[in-house]
Scaffold this active site. Structure first.
Site, PDB file in Angstrom:
ATOM      1  N   CYS A 205      43.897  35.055  33.865  1.00 46.08           N
ATOM      2  CA  CYS A 205      44.862  36.334  34.393  1.00 46.08           C
ATOM      3  C   CYS A 205      43.711  37.439  34.395  1.00 46.08           C
ATOM      4  CB  CYS A 205      46.027  36.523  33.540  1.00 46.08           C
ATOM      5  SG  CYS A 205      45.918  37.083  31.805  1.00 46.08           S
ATOM      6  N   GLU A 206      43.964  38.235  35.300  1.00 45.81           N
ATOM      7  CA  GLU A 206      43.301  39.609  35.230  1.00 45.81           C
ATOM      8  C   GLU A 206      43.366  40.600  34.244  1.00 45.81           C
ATOM      9  OE1 GLU A 206      43.596  40.745  39.443  1.00 45.81           O
ATOM     10  OE2 GLU A 206      45.165  42.255  38.873  1.00 45.81           O
ATOM     11  N   HIS A 207      44.456  40.461  33.628  1.00 44.78           N
ATOM     12  CA  HIS A 207      44.847  41.563  32.702  1.00 44.78           C
ATOM     13  C   HIS A 207      44.363  41.197  31.209  1.00 44.78           C
ATOM     14  CE1 HIS A 207      48.738  41.862  35.123  1.00 44.78           C
ATOM     15  NE2 HIS A 207      47.763  42.724  35.484  1.00 44.78           N
ATOM     16  N   HIS A 208      44.109  39.770  31.069  1.00 45.56           N
ATOM     17  CA  HIS A 208      43.835  39.393  29.318  1.00 45.56           C
ATOM     18  C   HIS A 208      42.501  38.289  29.657  1.00 45.56           C
ATOM     19  CE1 HIS A 208      48.084  40.150  29.167  1.00 45.56           C
ATOM     20  NE2 HIS A 208      47.496  40.942  28.196  1.00 45.56           N
TER      21      HIS A 208
ATOM     22  N   GLN B 199      49.050  35.817  39.315  1.00 46.82           N
ATOM     23  CA  GLN B 199      49.610  34.698  40.255  1.00 46.82           C
ATOM     24  C   GLN B 199      50.284  35.041  41.508  1.00 46.82           C
ATOM     25  OE1 GLN B 199      52.173  32.025  37.592  1.00 46.82           O
ATOM     26  NE2 GLN B 199      53.189  31.241  39.578  1.00 46.82           N
TER      27      GLN B 199
ATOM     28  N   HIS C 231      51.172  30.832  31.487  1.00 39.04           N
ATOM     29  CA  HIS C 231      50.281  31.866  31.246  1.00 39.04           C
ATOM     30  C   HIS C 231      50.043  31.941  29.772  1.00 39.04           C
ATOM     31  CE1 HIS C 231      50.469  34.193  35.020  1.00 39.04           C
ATOM     32  NE2 HIS C 231      51.250  32.944  35.235  1.00 39.04           N
TER      33      HIS C 231
ATOM     34  N   CYS D 266      48.409  34.035  28.196  1.00 40.02           N
ATOM     35  CA  CYS D 266      48.574  35.331  27.552  1.00 40.02           C
ATOM     36  C   CYS D 266      49.963  35.450  26.961  1.00 40.02           C
ATOM     37  CB  CYS D 266      48.058  36.452  28.501  1.00 40.02           C
ATOM     38  SG  CYS D 266      49.227  36.565  29.906  1.00 40.02           S
TER      39      CYS D 266
END
Ligand SMILES: Nc1nc2c(ncn2[C@@H]2O[C@H](COP(=O)(O)OP(=O)(O)OP(=O)(O)O)[C@@H](O)[C@H]2O)c(=O)[nH]1
Ligand SMILES: [Zn+2]
Length: 185
Positions: free
Chosen positions: A75-78, A116, A144, A146
């Site tokens: 995931c690009e956030h975490h 996603q 996920h 995260c």
């Protein structure tokens, strides 16, 4: 192995309170850099590379489904993994794509930093572009890390995302047939 990436991993070790000179960690920056490069190797690929011209003439205009393609992304956030499966379908118009290439397209976009929804859309658009299909459908179900290892710490939630193009968007019968065949209805 990218030495700059490895040197950043050494800093991460220091940042999390570790001693990068400790014996067990001596090769860790290089290993971690190599692993991360592998997990992000989708950036180095193009659609032409992954399909390698494996398009075959066929008179079939029946739905082709490749289901349960396992998928590992970040995931690009975490930058934590999300793991699941993709179901991909298309309706050919004269040309079919080599079976393994559908999975290769999934990997090419999964091995990047993603959310996603965007991953789902990119796979659908790519299959459409390659095959010029009358319709493309992609469903992804994923867990996920995260949300599991940290944050809200929910262990059983599954995110489902879908993109329907062409006939799958226009005809509820086609869409239903697809969803039924992948066991979603
Ligand atoms: N829609 C969507 N959200 C995602 C995906 N991967 C991670 N997220 C979410 O991205 C959001 C980032 O929210 P922030 O509040 O900025 O970050 P955070 O403080 O780490 O959030 P928490 O995870 O709630 O602790 C979170 O709600 C994640 O669950 C994805 O693929 N799609
Ligand atoms: Zn995340």
């Amino acid at each position: 192995m990218n030495p700059l990436l490895a040197s950043h991993y050494r800093e991460i070790l220091v940042g999390v309170g570790e001693n990068p000179e400790r014996e067990g960690l001596l090769d860790t920056p290089q290993r971690a850099a190599k692993a991360m490069q592998y997990l992000c190797n989708g950036y180095t690929m193009s659609l032409d590379d992954v399909t390698n011209g494996a398009l075959f003439e066929s008179q079939s205009d029946e739905m082709v489904i490749v289901s349960d393609i396992e998928l590992y992304s970040l995931c690009e956030h975490h930058m934590l993994p999300f793991i699941g499966k993709a179901h991909v379908a298309y309706i050919p118009t004269g040309r079919v794509l080599g079976l393994s290439k559908v999975a290769r397209v999934v990997d090419m976009f999964a091995r990047r930093l993603q959310i996603q929804e965007n991953l789902t859309r990119q796979i659908a658009d790519a299959i459409q572009q390659i095959t010029d299909a009358a319709g493309v459908a992609v469903v992804i179900e994923a867990r996920h890390m995260c949300m599991m290892m940290r944050g809200v710490e929910k262990q059983n939630s599954v995110m489902t995302s879908s993109v329907m193009l062409g006939a799958f968007r226009d005809s509820s019968t086609t869409r239903q047939e697809f969803l039924q065949l992948i066991g979603r209805r």
